[in-house]
Design a protein around this motif. Structure first.
Motif, PDB file in Angstrom:
ATOM      1  N   SER A  65       1.001  -1.181   0.515  1.00  0.00           N
ATOM      2  CA  SER A  65       0.256   0.410   0.285  1.00  0.00           C
ATOM      3  C   SER A  65       0.835   0.883  -0.170  1.00  0.00           C
ATOM      4  O   SER A  65       1.835   1.512   0.763  1.00  0.00           O
ATOM      5  N   THR A  66       0.641   2.435  -0.595  1.00  0.00           N
ATOM      6  CA  THR A  66       1.211   4.271  -0.915  1.00  0.00           C
ATOM      7  C   THR A  66       0.630   4.437   0.326  1.00  0.00           C
ATOM      8  O   THR A  66      -0.306   3.968   1.382  1.00  0.00           O
ATOM      9  N   VAL A  67       1.740   5.386   0.998  1.00  0.00           N
ATOM     10  CA  VAL A  67       1.376   6.493   1.395  1.00  0.00           C
ATOM     11  C   VAL A  67       0.549   7.163   1.562  1.00  0.00           C
ATOM     12  O   VAL A  67      -0.550   7.208   2.717  1.00  0.00           O
ATOM     13  N   HIS A  68      -0.062   7.052   0.187  1.00  0.00           N
ATOM     14  CA  HIS A  68      -1.913   7.495  -0.150  1.00  0.00           C
ATOM     15  C   HIS A  68      -2.781   7.029  -0.511  1.00  0.00           C
ATOM     16  O   HIS A  68      -3.565   7.618  -0.477  1.00  0.00           O
ATOM     17  N   GLY A  69      -2.782   5.297   0.442  1.00  0.00           N
ATOM     18  CA  GLY A  69      -4.026   4.604  -0.050  1.00  0.00           C
ATOM     19  C   GLY A  69      -3.820   3.712  -1.278  1.00  0.00           C
ATOM     20  O   GLY A  69      -5.155   2.517  -1.014  1.00  0.00           O
ATOM     21  N   ASP A  70      -3.215   3.834  -1.969  1.00  0.00           N
ATOM     22  CA  ASP A  70      -3.442   3.193  -3.171  1.00  0.00           C
ATOM     23  C   ASP A  70      -2.717   2.106  -2.754  1.00  0.00           C
ATOM     24  O   ASP A  70      -2.286   1.305  -1.951  1.00  0.00           O
ATOM     25  N   PRO A 428     -13.146 -23.412  -1.426  1.00  0.00           N
ATOM     26  CA  PRO A 428     -12.006 -24.113  -1.411  1.00  0.00           C
ATOM     27  C   PRO A 428     -11.289 -24.043  -2.838  1.00  0.00           C
ATOM     28  O   PRO A 428     -11.699 -24.895  -3.876  1.00  0.00           O
ATOM     29  N   SER A 429      -9.805 -24.803  -3.051  1.00  0.00           N
ATOM     30  CA  SER A 429      -9.255 -24.788  -4.356  1.00  0.00           C
ATOM     31  C   SER A 429      -8.028 -25.813  -4.444  1.00  0.00           C
ATOM     32  O   SER A 429      -7.113 -25.788  -3.089  1.00  0.00           O
ATOM     33  N   ALA A 430      -7.868 -26.300  -5.009  1.00  0.00           N
ATOM     34  CA  ALA A 430      -6.224 -27.379  -4.698  1.00  0.00           C
ATOM     35  C   ALA A 430      -5.118 -26.774  -4.433  1.00  0.00           C
ATOM     36  O   ALA A 430      -3.777 -26.887  -3.665  1.00  0.00           O
ATOM     37  N   TYR A 431      -5.022 -25.072  -4.415  1.00  0.00           N
ATOM     38  CA  TYR A 431      -4.117 -24.554  -4.875  1.00  0.00           C
ATOM     39  C   TYR A 431      -4.167 -22.613  -3.880  1.00  0.00           C
ATOM     40  O   TYR A 431      -4.933 -22.809  -4.565  1.00  0.00           O
ATOM     41  N   ALA A 432      -3.555 -22.335  -3.030  1.00  0.00           N
ATOM     42  CA  ALA A 432      -4.065 -20.892  -3.105  1.00  0.00           C
ATOM     43  C   ALA A 432      -2.859 -20.171  -1.537  1.00  0.00           C
ATOM     44  O   ALA A 432      -2.875 -21.431  -0.888  1.00  0.00           O
ATOM     45  N   GLU A 433      -2.427 -19.821  -2.202  1.00  0.00           N
ATOM     46  CA  GLU A 433      -1.899 -18.777  -1.870  1.00  0.00           C
ATOM     47  C   GLU A 433      -1.967 -17.198  -1.275  1.00  0.00           C
ATOM     48  O   GLU A 433      -2.803 -17.175  -2.976  1.00  0.00           O
ATOM     49  N   GLY A 434      -1.383 -16.336  -0.669  1.00  0.00           N
ATOM     50  CA  GLY A 434      -1.514 -14.732  -1.695  1.00  0.00           C
ATOM     51  C   GLY A 434      -0.526 -13.983  -0.740  1.00  0.00           C
ATOM     52  O   GLY A 434      -0.141 -14.497   0.423  1.00  0.00           O
ATOM     53  N   GLY A 435      -1.055 -12.635  -0.312  1.00  0.00           N
ATOM     54  CA  GLY A 435      -0.718 -11.721  -0.002  1.00  0.00           C
ATOM     55  C   GLY A 435      -1.456 -10.104   0.299  1.00  0.00           C
ATOM     56  O   GLY A 435      -2.528 -10.200   0.052  1.00  0.00           O
ATOM     57  N   VAL A 436      -1.026  -9.617   1.568  1.00  0.00           N
ATOM     58  CA  VAL A 436      -1.739  -8.850   2.396  1.00  0.00           C
ATOM     59  C   VAL A 436      -0.713  -7.429   2.523  1.00  0.00           C
ATOM     60  O   VAL A 436       0.363  -7.573   2.757  1.00  0.00           O
ATOM     61  N   ALA A 437      -1.272  -6.467   2.404  1.00  0.00           N
ATOM     62  CA  ALA A 437      -1.065  -4.926   2.861  1.00  0.00           C
ATOM     63  C   ALA A 437      -2.229  -4.217   3.265  1.00  0.00           C
ATOM     64  O   ALA A 437      -3.276  -3.984   3.706  1.00  0.00           O
ATOM     65  N   VAL A 438      -1.315  -3.230   4.303  1.00  0.00           N
ATOM     66  CA  VAL A 438      -1.775  -2.279   5.246  1.00  0.00           C
ATOM     67  C   VAL A 438      -1.755  -1.273   4.666  1.00  0.00           C
ATOM     68  O   VAL A 438      -0.573  -0.457   4.776  1.00  0.00           O
ATOM     69  N   GLY A 439      -2.986  -0.527   4.350  1.00  0.00           N
ATOM     70  CA  GLY A 439      -2.768   0.751   4.173  1.00  0.00           C
ATOM     71  C   GLY A 439      -2.657   2.084   5.801  1.00  0.00           C
ATOM     72  O   GLY A 439      -2.782   1.579   6.271  1.00  0.00           O
ATOM     73  N   GLY A 442      -5.138   2.039   8.332  1.00  0.00           N
ATOM     74  CA  GLY A 442      -4.558   0.336   9.529  1.00  0.00           C
ATOM     75  C   GLY A 442      -6.171  -0.042   8.214  1.00  0.00           C
ATOM     76  O   GLY A 442      -6.015  -1.225   8.518  1.00  0.00           O
ATOM     77  N   ASN A 443      -6.771   0.182   6.630  1.00  0.00           N
ATOM     78  CA  ASN A 443      -7.376  -0.404   6.067  1.00  0.00           C
ATOM     79  C   ASN A 443      -6.468  -1.777   5.417  1.00  0.00           C
ATOM     80  O   ASN A 443      -5.650  -1.277   5.038  1.00  0.00           O
ATOM     81  N   ALA A 444      -6.805  -2.714   5.303  1.00  0.00           N
ATOM     82  CA  ALA A 444      -6.227  -3.777   4.390  1.00  0.00           C
ATOM     83  C   ALA A 444      -6.846  -4.304   3.295  1.00  0.00           C
ATOM     84  O   ALA A 444      -7.627  -3.950   2.705  1.00  0.00           O
ATOM     85  N   THR A 445      -5.818  -4.629   2.090  1.00  0.00           N
ATOM     86  CA  THR A 445      -5.710  -5.482   1.094  1.00  0.00           C
ATOM     87  C   THR A 445      -4.745  -6.385   0.913  1.00  0.00           C
ATOM     88  O   THR A 445      -4.135  -6.747   1.898  1.00  0.00           O
TER      89      THR A 445
END
Length: 724
Positions: A65-70, A428-439, A442-445
């Motif tokens: 997340s950028t400092v502007h929340g993008d 559910p799927s045979a494969y799952a992985e991912g990433g998270v970011a916090v703006g 405090g809001n998340a992506t």
């Protein structure tokens, strides 16, 4: 403080053998705890939406997340036609929006080392190792400028005929950045560093900072840069007699690196260290080592060092957790108040591999009891991030049921407490992985894979709005896409008759009492506020623009602005839409002496004179017919005293053509109005009132005239003094 620390992997390293935990001897300076920013409530998450097409070989590389929340997402895509090739793609989602921009390809063939790093100016740096067709490796970086949606031209920082490995990017909030990587040199390893002093500055040439001893290889170099420019670098060394962790440092303003020093007890077998630095310049390192020579157990250890302290080693080594198998950890997540949160993956009897977390409180210098975040077996990976307000988000893949199918799950630490996990996966799927970011608020992506497709969700997002339908000419009430007819009672009341899907005008809405001397002209959107306006000429000759808002009936109390004076010499006003080709509505006005003038929108909410477009209209009543021949230009009708109807095509510039007679017998009609597309077939129509009060609709044929057989809309319309 480096606001983003991530760990995305697909395997757990084996347990490492060990001994005791080493402790440094330097005293610790007491630092005032920075006040924590008010944390936003985590969630609720938006409904997941697809980020990529289905049936693609895609994997998440990084989410920030950028400092502007993008939000910025980076992923790998393996084309179906060439599984030896890996492309790197990126996309941007504006702050608070639920809609991602068009993805952009950054590399046509790269190693799976791509990373992102945001800085306080709003920019984001991307780095990756590219594999040219000619062979070897090239380290490349690109910058997404603040507020931009397209990445800048990639810059090459290093190249080699052999593989460049273990790329690590660190961007300090003020834009300082460092990249480190390694490559093999026979029976040794070399570690290199390239740096940038500020966001937008040029990168330095690569510098080799480590050459291991003969027969010793380095692995997984980690780097962290303080705001001041002080740098810490750590790595793992694999020797014939075991594994150890080492580090070097460079103080602020110095060009010299220290000699390598062990992290912890050099006699212990150590896992790969991970680094971070806080806003106060305190570096934090975590690693793992065995508590016994037998290797039956592993301790997760944390230590610190001042960025410019005299002590070259690390001090205050503390055990975070102990386990009989190995750990995989996140980078230390350092909050604005100095708290440090660590997230890791380990094995627990009964539940298998799971995601745990612990926080070291700055005020007490103690680690909390480890908390298990996952609720089922975690077979693959996790990711962790901390925001400027101290909110921590963790995302991981865990089993769903007994068939080894998986889902992506998140949990947040807000205001010092962990929230219950949330399953984001749609299925559910045979494969799952991912990433998270916090703006920044405090809001998340979250971005994750489900099988062969990437999905995304966020907190605090504005729900995507359906695009506003195109504004229909003469739709003044209800914003329903149907044209309306204005009428006035003898007492001056405005009554708006609303068009409908049955192509009649039935429902009535009152526009209030107006002076009987006022002339009201239904008009288009003159001030670009998204709604049709109404022009009003008063008894004193003043011309006003009334803008009630889209879909709202105009009344004398509606917002208005005087846009002209001296209009008392005109007795008739009509509008046929755009007659000048600028996309804006225009006005046709007849003087009391029979001259016809064209006025165009001036672009600032008023009208301006174009030119005189006709003479001899004293006995001819102009009608704002709209576009009669579907050429995109407004046309004009004229009804003469003999009851003949004449058509005058607009040329789309500044004039109307010669009159062509298209009908006769209109003497029995006292009012004719170009109502727009009442029939909703794409062609403008007429409504006309007979002297006996009957109202008829004449359907345009799109060829400059009207179809035979008018449709009677009603009776009793003689009660109105005027129609427009």
């Amino acid at each position: 403080m480096h606001k983003k620390h991530r760990f995305i992997t697909a395997a757990l390293v084996p347990a490492l053998a060990l001994g005791g935990v080493g402790t440094g001897t330097a005293a610790v300076a007491v630092l005032a705890a920075a006040p924590a920013a008010a944390a936003a409530e985590a969630g609720p998450w938006s409904t997941p939406t697809a980020l990529t097409l289905d049936h693609q070989l895609v994997n998440v590389a990084d989410v920030r997340s950028t400092v502007h929340g993008d939000a910025v997402a980076l992923w790998y895509w393996t084309p179906d036609e060439d599984h030896t090739q890996t492309e790197v793609w990126a996309a941007v989602r504006p702050a608070r929006s639920a809609v991602w921009g068009t993805p952009q390809r950054l590399s046509a063939n790269a190693e799976r080392t791509a990373q992102l790093g945001p800085s306080e100016d709003g920019s984001v740096t991307a780095s990756w190792i590219e594999k040219p067709a000619s062979g070897g490796s090239v380290l490349r970086v690109s910058v997404l400028a603040p507020g931009a949606t397209q990445w800048g031209t990639p810059v090459s920082l290093a190249s080699a005929s052999t593989a460049l490995l273990d790329l690590k990017l660190f961007v300090s909030p003020n834009g300082r950045a460092a990249l480190t990587w390694r490559k093999s040199a026979g029976q040794q390893s070399e570690i290199y560093v390239a740096e940038r002093t500020a966001a937008g500055a040029d990168w330095s040439a690569p510098v080799r900072v480590v050459l291991t001893e003969a027969g010793t290889s380095a692995a997984a170099p980690q780097i962290a840069v303080a705001r001041t420019g002080a740098v810490s670098l750590a790595w793992t060394e694999n020797r014939a007699d075991g594994r150890t962790a080492k580090s070097i440092v460079r103080k602020t303003g110095s060009a010299a690196w220290s000699a390598p020093a062990p992290i912890g007890d050099p006699a212990q077998w150590s896992g790969s260290p991970r680094l971070a630095v806080g806003d106060d310049g305190m570096f934090v390192v975590v690693w793992q080592q065995s508590p016994t020579e037998s290797g039956e157990g592993t301790v997760l250890v944390s230590a610190r060092r001042k960025s410019d302290g005299e002590q070259p080693g690390w001090f205050l080594a503390e055990a975070v957790a102990t386990h009989d198998q190995g750990f995989q950890t996140s980078d230390p997540l350092i909050g604005p108040n100095g708290d440090v949160t660590l997230v890791w993956l380990d094995f627990e009897d009964g539940s298998g591999y799971g995601v745990r977390a612990s926080t070291r409180a700055y005020t007490t210098d103690t680690w909390s009891e480890p908390k298990t975040l996952s609720t089922a077996y975690v077979p693959e990976q996790f990711d962790a991030d901390i925001g400027y307000d101290g909110t921590v988000q963790v995302g991981w893949a865990q089993n769903a049921g007994d068939d080894d199918r998986r889902v992506f799950v998140t949990a947040a630490r807000v205001d010092g407490g962990w929230r219950s996990p949330t399953t984001l996966a749609t299925a559910p799927s045979a494969y799952a992985e991912g990433g998270v970011a916090v703006g920044p608020d405090g809001n998340a992506t979250a971005v994750w894979a489900e099988g062969y497709q990437l999905w995304t969700a966020g907190t605090g997002l504005t729900a995507p709005q359906e695009p506003e339908p195109e504004l229909v000419r003469r739709d003044h009430v209800g914003n329903d896409g149907h044209v309306d007819l204005f009428s006035r009672t003898p007492a001056g009341e405005l009554v708006v008759h609303q068009g409908n899907a049955e192509h009649t005008v039935a429902a009535k809405t009152s526009g209030g009492a107006w002076p009987t001397t006022s002339v009201l002209v239904p008009f288009g959107d003159l001030n670009a506020d998204g709604g049709n306006d109404v022009l009003v000429r008063d008894a004193a000759g003043g011309l006003y623009r009334y803008s009630p808002g889209r879909g709202t009936v105009v009344t004398p109390q509606s917002a208005s602005l005087k846009i002209g004076h001296g209009w008392g010499g005109f007795d008739t006003f009509v509008s046929s839409g755009d007659m000048t080709g600028d996309g804006l509505p225009d006005l046709v006005a007849r003087t009391t002496t029979g001259d016809l003038y064209l006025y165009a929108a001036n672009g600032t909410g008023g009208v301006k004179l174009v030119r005189k477009i006709g003479t001899g209209w004293k006995a001819v009543t102009p009608v704002g017919a709209g576009d009669l021949n579907a050429d995109g230009h407004g046309d004009v009708l004229g009804k003469d005293a003999s009851g003949n109807l004449w058509r005058y095509y607009g040329n789309g510039k500044d004039a109307i053509g010669s009159g062509v007679k298209i009908g006769s017998g209109w003497g029995g009609h006292n009012t004719t109005v170009g109502i727009g597309d009442l029939g909703e077939d794409g062609v403008d129509d007429l409504v006309s009132r007979t002297t006996t009060g009957d109202l008829y609709r004449y359907e345009g044929n799109g060829k400059g005239g009207y179809k035979p057989g008018p449709v009677k809309l009603g009776t009793g319309w003689g009660a109105y003094s005027s129609l427009s």
